[in-house]
Design a protein around this motif. Structure first.
Motif, PDB file in Angstrom:
ATOM      1  N   GLN A   1      16.280-108.246   6.814  1.00 57.35           N
ATOM      2  CA  GLN A   1      15.637-108.471   5.527  1.00 57.35           C
ATOM      3  C   GLN A   1      15.505-109.970   5.279  1.00 57.35           C
ATOM      4  O   GLN A   1      14.516-110.440   4.732  1.00 57.35           O
ATOM      5  CB  GLN A   1      16.431-107.826   4.403  1.00 57.35           C
ATOM      6  N   GLY A   2      16.518-110.716   5.713  1.00 64.26           N
ATOM      7  CA  GLY A   2      16.485-112.155   5.537  1.00 64.26           C
ATOM      8  C   GLY A   2      15.306-112.786   6.246  1.00 64.26           C
ATOM      9  O   GLY A   2      14.742-113.767   5.775  1.00 64.26           O
ATOM     10  N   HIS A   3      14.925-112.241   7.391  1.00 62.90           N
ATOM     11  CA  HIS A   3      13.772-112.785   8.114  1.00 62.90           C
ATOM     12  C   HIS A   3      12.518-112.667   7.273  1.00 62.90           C
ATOM     13  O   HIS A   3      11.722-113.600   7.176  1.00 62.90           O
ATOM     14  CB  HIS A   3      13.576-112.062   9.443  1.00 62.90           C
ATOM     15  N   ARG A   4      12.357-111.515   6.652  1.00 62.15           N
ATOM     16  CA  ARG A   4      11.171-111.339   5.825  1.00 62.15           C
ATOM     17  C   ARG A   4      11.183-112.284   4.630  1.00 62.15           C
ATOM     18  O   ARG A   4      10.167-112.862   4.246  1.00 62.15           O
ATOM     19  CB  ARG A   4      11.090-109.890   5.343  1.00 62.15           C
ATOM     20  N   GLU A   5      12.365-112.459   4.039  1.00 58.59           N
ATOM     21  CA  GLU A   5      12.478-113.375   2.914  1.00 58.59           C
ATOM     22  C   GLU A   5      12.230-114.815   3.374  1.00 58.59           C
ATOM     23  O   GLU A   5      11.670-115.629   2.635  1.00 58.59           O
ATOM     24  CB  GLU A   5      13.853-113.231   2.263  1.00 58.59           C
ATOM     25  N   TRP A   6      12.653-115.125   4.592  1.00 60.40           N
ATOM     26  CA  TRP A   6      12.409-116.443   5.175  1.00 60.40           C
ATOM     27  C   TRP A   6      10.903-116.706   5.252  1.00 60.40           C
ATOM     28  O   TRP A   6      10.423-117.793   4.910  1.00 60.40           O
ATOM     29  CB  TRP A   6      13.045-116.483   6.565  1.00 60.40           C
ATOM     30  N   VAL A   7      10.157-115.696   5.680  1.00 58.57           N
ATOM     31  CA  VAL A   7       8.702-115.835   5.768  1.00 58.57           C
ATOM     32  C   VAL A   7       8.092-115.985   4.379  1.00 58.57           C
ATOM     33  O   VAL A   7       7.192-116.802   4.167  1.00 58.57           O
ATOM     34  CB  VAL A   7       8.101-114.615   6.496  1.00 58.57           C
ATOM     35  N   ALA A   8       8.601-115.207   3.419  1.00 60.54           N
ATOM     36  CA  ALA A   8       8.077-115.299   2.053  1.00 60.54           C
ATOM     37  C   ALA A   8       8.299-116.694   1.475  1.00 60.54           C
ATOM     38  O   ALA A   8       7.448-117.219   0.752  1.00 60.54           O
ATOM     39  CB  ALA A   8       8.742-114.244   1.177  1.00 60.54           C
ATOM     40  N   GLU A   9       9.433-117.302   1.796  1.00 58.45           N
ATOM     41  CA  GLU A   9       9.709-118.667   1.330  1.00 58.45           C
ATOM     42  C   GLU A   9       8.620-119.623   1.820  1.00 58.45           C
ATOM     43  O   GLU A   9       8.101-120.438   1.062  1.00 58.45           O
ATOM     44  CB  GLU A   9      11.066-119.134   1.865  1.00 58.45           C
ATOM     45  N   ILE A  10       8.293-119.518   3.094  1.00 49.60           N
ATOM     46  CA  ILE A  10       7.273-120.392   3.671  1.00 49.60           C
ATOM     47  C   ILE A  10       5.914-120.101   3.044  1.00 49.60           C
ATOM     48  O   ILE A  10       5.155-121.015   2.696  1.00 49.60           O
ATOM     49  CB  ILE A  10       7.208-120.218   5.201  1.00 49.60           C
ATOM     50  N   ASP A  11       5.610-118.829   2.883  1.00 53.96           N
ATOM     51  CA  ASP A  11       4.297-118.447   2.365  1.00 53.96           C
ATOM     52  C   ASP A  11       4.088-118.943   0.943  1.00 53.96           C
ATOM     53  O   ASP A  11       3.040-119.491   0.606  1.00 53.96           O
ATOM     54  CB  ASP A  11       4.159-116.926   2.414  1.00 53.96           C
TER      55      ASP A  11
END
Length: 412
Positions: free
Chosen positions: A146-156
Motif C-alpha cells: 500500500q505504501g508503494h501506491r501512496e509513494w506514487v500518489a505523493e509524486i503525482d
C-alpha cells in the motif's frame, strides 16, 4: 534508449510498471472485515453515535490490499515532467543521511522511516551535515505494498501542486526495490508534537497562525481547476517551519475530486478514525466537505489540547467530537473546552469564533458545512485580536475592587 533519456523518463515507466506489477496484483482481494458497513448519510445523532463508537478501530492496516475501485487513479499523470523533480540515486541518499543512521530519524509511519539529511542546493549531491540544504528523506519499506501506491500518489500530487502551505517535494529515488522521497525539511516538526508531546503549551497566537495556514492549504486543494480531496487531514500531517508556518504533508491518500455533474467520488474508506467524516465512513462517498469535517476536528484539538480519540480519558470523553459538541453552542460553557495549559493566555473572541467555526465544520449534514475558502475568511481576522482573557479578568477584578476602596473614607 540512452542513459540520459532513461534518467529523465525511465523512472516514470518504472513507476507505472511498479503500480501495475506490485500494488494492483492484490487489488481484487476482499475488503477488510473491520470495515464499517456503508449505510445512509449521517444526519442524526443516533447514526453518528454508531460511527463514534466505532472510532477506536483502525480504518485500514498498513499492508491492507487496495481494492479495485481505486484503479482509476493508479496512473501517474501523463503530462508530468520528471525533470521538475530531482532524481536521486540510493547511494546519494545513503550518504546524505549518514547511512540512514538511527539518530537522524525524524519520524515513522506505516510506510517506513523519515530521515534527516543534507544535499547541495538544486543538486542530488550529498552535503556534509549542517551545510547545503537540509532535507527530509522518506524511505518506503520494501514490503509495504500500500505504501508503494501512496509513494506514487505523493509524486503525482506534490509533483504538480505548489503552494506556500503545502510541503515542497524536492525529488525521489526509485532503484531496484528502493522507493524514497525527498522533501524540504520542516524545522519544528508536526502540530501533533506541539499540542500533545511538548512540555510547554503552544501559544494561542501560534495556534491561530497554524490553523490559518492549514486552512489555506486545504482551500488551495479544493479550489483548483481539478479539485483535490486531501482525505487524511490531521495534526500529524501538519508540519511547521521555523516560523510556525503550517504546511500539509503526506499526500499518499489524496484523491482527485468529482468532475462535471458528479457530486462525490465513491472510494474505499481509508484515513484515520476520529478525523474522518462520518458520512464518508458510512457510505464511501468522498467530497471536499469530508476534509472540512476533518478540519473541524483539528480545530477542536487546537482549542482543547485534547486528541481526537484518547482512550486514557473517561469513556464519555474519549471521542473529542462527542465530548465537545454540547459545549460548542453554549457561550457560558464554551470556555470549559479551552486547553487548561493556556491558563488565561487566549483571546476571548478568538475562542468563541474558533468554536463557532468548528461547530459548523462538524455539522452532521455535510452539505451545510462551510467551504474552506469561507473558513479562511473567518479565521484570518482572529490573528489581530488582543482581548486576552487574562486582561479581561484583571480588568473585572480591578472594577470590583474600586467600590470597596471608594467606601473606605465614608466608613471613617
Amino acid at each position: 534508449m540512452g542513459t540520459q533519456a532513461k534518467a529523465k523518463c525511465g523512472c516514470w515507466a518504472a513507476i507505472t510498471r511498479g503500480i501495475g506489477g506490485v500494488c494492483v496484483s492484490s487489488a481484487a482481494t476482499a475488503a477488510s472485515s473491520s470495515t464499517i458497513p456503508r449505510t445512509s448519510l449521517v444526519h442524526d445523532a443516533a447514526t453518528e453515535a454508531r460511527y463514534l463508537n466505532a472510532s477506536n478501530r483502525e480504518m485500514s492496516t498498513p499492508h491492507e490490499p487496495m481494492l479495485s475501485e481505486e484503479n482509476d487513479d493508479k496512473q501517474i499523470s501523463s503530462n508530468r515532467s520528471a525533470g521538475e523533480l530531482l532524481q536521486f540515486s540510493f547511494q546519494e541518499l545513503k550518504i546524505a543521511t549518514g547511512n540512514f543512521r538511527p539518530d537522524s530519524i525524524l519520524g515513522e509511519g506505516g510506510f517506513g522511516y523519515v530521515f534527516k539529511g543534507w544535499v547541495e542546493e538544486n543538486s542530488t549531491t550529498p552535503a556534509k551535515p549542517g551545510t547545503g540544504v537540509t532535507v527530509a528523506v522518506k524511505s518506503l519499506k520494501p514490503d509495504a505494498l500500500q505504501g508503494h501506491r501512496e509513494w506514487v500518489a505523493e509524486i503525482d500530487f506534490l509533483g504538480q501542486l505548489h503552494h506556500p502551505n503545502l510541503v515542497k517535494l524536492i525529488g525521489y529515488c526509485i532503484e531496484d526495490d528502493q522507493r524514497l522521497l525527498v522533501y524540504e525539511f520542516m524545522a519544528r516538526g508536526s502540530l501533533e508534537n506541539h499540542l500533545f508531546r511538548r512540555a510547554l503549551p503552544l501559544p494561542w497566537s501560534h495556534r491561530i497562525k497554524i490553523a490559518i495556514g492549514a486552512a489555506k492549504g486545504l482551500a488551495f486543494l479544493h479550489g483548483g481547476a481539478k479539485p483535490v480531496i486531501y482525505r487524511d487531514f490531521k495534526t500529524s500531517n501538519i508540519l511547521l517551519d521555523s516560523n510556525y508556518n503550517a504546511k500539509l504533508s503526506d499526500f499518499g491518500l489524496a484523491k482527485a475530486g468529482p468532475q462535471g455533474d458528479n457530486t462525490h467520488v465513491s472510494t474505499r474508506v481509508v484515513g484515520t478514525y476520529g478525523y474522518a467524516a462520518p458520512e464518508y465512513v458510512m457510505t464511501g462517498h468522498l467530497t471536499s466537505k469530508s476534509d472540512v469535517y476533518s478540519f473541524g476536528v483539528v480545530l477542536l484539538e487546537i482549542l482543547t489540547g485534547r486528541r481526537s480519540v484518547d482512550k486514557k480519558r473517561p469513556n464519555q470523553e474519549q471521542n473529542l467530537v462527542a465530548w465537545a459538541r454540547p459545549y460548542l453552542g453554549d457561550k457560558r460553557r464554551l470556555f470549559h473546552l479551552v486547553d487548561p495549559r493556556l491558563e488565561l493566555n487566549y483571546s476571548i473572541k478568538g475562542v468563541q469564533k474558533v468554536a463557532q467555526i468548528a461547530f459548523y465544520c462538524l455539522n452532521r449534514d455535510s452539505k451545510v458545512r462551510p467551504s474552506m475558502e469561507e473558513i479562511v475568511k473567518n479565521l484570518v481576522p482572529l490573528q489581530d485580536l488582543n482581548d486576552l482573557a487574562y486582561h479581561s479578568l484583571r480588568s473585572r477584578t480591578y472594577q470590583r475592587a474600586q467600590p470597596q476602596r471608594n467606601k473606605q473614607p465614608n466608613a471613617q
